[in-house]
Write a protein that holds these residues in place. Structure first.
Motif, PDB file in Angstrom:
ATOM      1  N   MET A 129       4.768  10.964  11.552  1.00 35.87           N
ATOM      2  CA  MET A 129       3.416  10.949  12.122  1.00 35.87           C
ATOM      3  C   MET A 129       2.394  10.237  11.217  1.00 35.87           C
ATOM      4  N   HIS A 130       2.823   9.734  10.072  1.00 34.76           N
ATOM      5  CA  HIS A 130       1.936   9.027   9.123  1.00 34.76           C
ATOM      6  C   HIS A 130       0.758   9.900   8.685  1.00 34.76           C
ATOM      7  N   VAL A 131       1.017  11.183   8.503  1.00 34.30           N
ATOM      8  CA  VAL A 131      -0.041  12.133   8.163  1.00 34.30           C
ATOM      9  C   VAL A 131      -0.749  11.741   6.862  1.00 34.30           C
ATOM     10  N   ILE A 132       0.008  11.402   5.823  1.00 31.02           N
ATOM     11  CA  ILE A 132      -0.610  11.089   4.533  1.00 31.02           C
ATOM     12  C   ILE A 132      -1.380   9.769   4.615  1.00 31.02           C
ATOM     13  N   VAL A 133      -0.858   8.802   5.330  1.00 32.54           N
ATOM     14  CA  VAL A 133      -1.577   7.531   5.507  1.00 32.54           C
ATOM     15  C   VAL A 133      -2.914   7.790   6.190  1.00 32.54           C
ATOM     16  N   GLU A 134      -2.888   8.577   7.254  1.00 29.80           N
ATOM     17  CA  GLU A 134      -4.127   8.889   7.982  1.00 29.80           C
ATOM     18  C   GLU A 134      -5.119   9.635   7.089  1.00 29.80           C
ATOM     19  N   GLU A 135      -4.624  10.621   6.319  1.00 31.04           N
ATOM     20  CA  GLU A 135      -5.508  11.356   5.403  1.00 31.04           C
ATOM     21  C   GLU A 135      -6.159  10.402   4.402  1.00 31.04           C
ATOM     22  N   ALA A 136      -5.369   9.501   3.856  1.00 32.05           N
ATOM     23  CA  ALA A 136      -5.897   8.553   2.863  1.00 32.05           C
ATOM     24  C   ALA A 136      -6.951   7.642   3.483  1.00 32.05           C
ATOM     25  N   LEU A 137      -6.669   7.127   4.659  1.00 31.55           N
ATOM     26  CA  LEU A 137      -7.612   6.211   5.313  1.00 31.55           C
ATOM     27  C   LEU A 137      -8.892   6.926   5.756  1.00 31.55           C
ATOM     28  N   GLU A 138      -8.790   8.211   6.055  1.00 33.30           N
ATOM     29  CA  GLU A 138      -9.976   8.981   6.436  1.00 33.30           C
ATOM     30  C   GLU A 138     -10.760   9.473   5.223  1.00 33.30           C
ATOM     31  N   SER A 139     -10.107   9.591   4.069  1.00 33.52           N
ATOM     32  CA  SER A 139     -10.736  10.181   2.890  1.00 33.52           C
ATOM     33  C   SER A 139     -11.291   9.157   1.896  1.00 33.52           C
ATOM     34  N   TYR A 140     -10.811   7.922   1.960  1.00 40.68           N
ATOM     35  CA  TYR A 140     -11.194   6.908   0.979  1.00 40.68           C
ATOM     36  C   TYR A 140     -11.543   5.605   1.685  1.00 40.68           C
ATOM     37  N   ARG A 141     -12.289   4.763   0.981  1.00 44.90           N
ATOM     38  CA  ARG A 141     -12.607   3.444   1.530  1.00 44.90           C
ATOM     39  C   ARG A 141     -11.297   2.699   1.827  1.00 44.90           C
ATOM     40  N   GLN A 142     -11.226   2.101   2.985  1.00 47.22           N
ATOM     41  CA  GLN A 142      -9.986   1.437   3.382  1.00 47.22           C
ATOM     42  C   GLN A 142      -9.607   0.302   2.432  1.00 47.22           C
ATOM     43  N   ASP A 143     -10.599  -0.311   1.783  1.00 49.36           N
ATOM     44  CA  ASP A 143     -10.285  -1.436   0.899  1.00 49.36           C
ATOM     45  C   ASP A 143      -9.603  -1.002  -0.402  1.00 49.36           C
ATOM     46  N   ILE A 144      -9.550   0.291  -0.714  1.00 54.36           N
ATOM     47  CA  ILE A 144      -8.849   0.738  -1.923  1.00 54.36           C
ATOM     48  C   ILE A 144      -7.517   1.408  -1.606  1.00 54.36           C
ATOM     49  N   VAL A 145      -7.182   1.543  -0.316  1.00 52.73           N
ATOM     50  CA  VAL A 145      -5.932   2.194   0.091  1.00 52.73           C
ATOM     51  C   VAL A 145      -4.862   1.132   0.327  1.00 52.73           C
ATOM     52  N   GLN A 146      -3.720   1.305  -0.355  1.00 48.53           N
ATOM     53  CA  GLN A 146      -2.568   0.430  -0.151  1.00 48.53           C
ATOM     54  C   GLN A 146      -1.391   1.288   0.281  1.00 48.53           C
ATOM     55  N   VAL A 147      -0.741   0.899   1.371  1.00 48.58           N
ATOM     56  CA  VAL A 147       0.433   1.604   1.876  1.00 48.58           C
ATOM     57  C   VAL A 147       1.647   0.746   1.529  1.00 48.58           C
ATOM     58  N   LEU A 148       2.576   1.328   0.748  1.00 54.53           N
ATOM     59  CA  LEU A 148       3.710   0.562   0.240  1.00 54.53           C
ATOM     60  C   LEU A 148       5.033   1.236   0.589  1.00 54.53           C
ATOM     61  N   PRO A 149       6.059   0.441   0.947  1.00 54.74           N
ATOM     62  CA  PRO A 149       7.377   1.013   1.219  1.00 54.74           C
ATOM     63  C   PRO A 149       8.056   1.419  -0.077  1.00 54.74           C
ATOM     64  N   SER A 150       8.808   2.515  -0.028  1.00 51.55           N
ATOM     65  CA  SER A 150       9.479   3.022  -1.226  1.00 51.55           C
ATOM     66  C   SER A 150      10.873   3.544  -0.858  1.00 51.55           C
ATOM     67  N   ASN A 151      11.680   2.626  -0.308  1.00 51.28           N
ATOM     68  CA  ASN A 151      13.021   2.992   0.151  1.00 51.28           C
ATOM     69  C   ASN A 151      14.111   2.680  -0.856  1.00 51.28           C
ATOM     70  N   THR A 152      13.911   1.645  -1.649  1.00 52.56           N
ATOM     71  CA  THR A 152      14.961   1.140  -2.536  1.00 52.56           C
ATOM     72  C   THR A 152      14.425   0.966  -3.951  1.00 52.56           C
ATOM     73  N   VAL A 153      15.325   0.812  -4.894  1.00 58.61           N
ATOM     74  CA  VAL A 153      14.917   0.548  -6.273  1.00 58.61           C
ATOM     75  C   VAL A 153      14.118  -0.766  -6.359  1.00 58.61           C
ATOM     76  N   PRO A 154      14.558  -1.852  -5.708  1.00 61.23           N
ATOM     77  CA  PRO A 154      13.736  -3.072  -5.760  1.00 61.23           C
ATOM     78  C   PRO A 154      12.324  -2.883  -5.191  1.00 61.23           C
ATOM     79  N   GLU A 155      12.190  -2.094  -4.127  1.00 64.31           N
ATOM     80  CA  GLU A 155      10.845  -1.826  -3.589  1.00 64.31           C
ATOM     81  C   GLU A 155      10.018  -1.043  -4.593  1.00 64.31           C
ATOM     82  N   MET A 156      10.626  -0.048  -5.240  1.00 61.90           N
ATOM     83  CA  MET A 156       9.904   0.724  -6.241  1.00 61.90           C
ATOM     84  C   MET A 156       9.481  -0.172  -7.404  1.00 61.90           C
ATOM     85  N   GLU A 157      10.377  -1.018  -7.860  1.00 69.53           N
ATOM     86  CA  GLU A 157      10.040  -1.944  -8.951  1.00 69.53           C
ATOM     87  C   GLU A 157       8.898  -2.872  -8.546  1.00 69.53           C
ATOM     88  N   SER A 158       8.935  -3.360  -7.321  1.00 72.23           N
ATOM     89  CA  SER A 158       7.855  -4.208  -6.813  1.00 72.23           C
ATOM     90  C   SER A 158       6.534  -3.450  -6.764  1.00 72.23           C
TER      91      SER A 158
END
Length: 179
Positions: A129-158
């Motif tokens: 349901m993207h609950v945390i994404v929605e909370e972040a976008l409602e609680s902080y300025r959208q220009d400081i919120v970054q949503v990043l994938p974290s499925n793999t070690v290469p994604e985490m390193e990136s």
């Protein structure tokens, strides 16, 4: 708020199992920022109002957490790691990173942590349901919120590289002073 603190404050948030603590630890190690794991602080400093038997966790006292962190956050140079984000004061953060993981990967990670079925289902549903994404976008300025994938070690390193580059740019801007 760039010039008024020793360093930037970053919030790394997301559903349990998305890699917040590992990412925060790696960024802290690379940048010299202090890692503040809210879950650990809640236990160590008893910033809770009891135990939730159904979800097998402490019931966080958000006011106590904010009171405990106020001076530290005002000084700056922190990475806060927590699955919730909507109760922290907006003024604390220069960057808010929301980590996300594929539902199947998340389920497997939570099983490895020995979470109960109810807790796994609740967290996976939260991710769907993207609950945390929605909370972040409602609680902080959208220009400081970054949503990043974290499925793999290469994604985490990136993600770590990306956050470290952001910290370097913040520090450079702070040294340059007002334009």
């Amino acid at each position: 708020m760039t010039g008024s603190r020793a360093g930037p404050n970053i919030l790394i948030t997301g559903t349990p199992g998305t890699g917040k603590t590992t990412t925060a630890e790696l960024v802290a190690g690379a940048t010299g920022l202090r890692h503040l794991n809210v879950g650990a602080l809640v236990k160590e400093q008893e910033l809770h109002s009891g135990w939730d038997e159904e979800f097998d966790c402490h019931v966080i006292d958000e006011d106590k957490v904010c009171d405990a962190l106020e001076d530290i956050m005002t000084a700056g140079a922190n990475i806060v790691d927590h699955h919730g984000c909507d109760f922290f004061p907006e003024r604390w953060f220069d960057l808010v990173v929301v980590l996300q993981a594929d539902n199947t990967i998340l389920w497997e990670r939570l099983e490895k942590r020995k979470y109960g079925l109810n807790k796994i289902q609740e967290n996976v549903q939260c991710e769907i349901m993207h609950v945390i994404v929605e909370e972040a976008l409602e609680s902080y300025r959208q220009d400081i919120v970054q949503v990043l994938p974290s499925n793999t070690v290469p994604e985490m390193e990136s993600n770590v590289d990306r956050i470290c580059a952001w910290v370097a740019a913040w520090k450079q801007a702070a040294q340059a002073g007002p334009a």
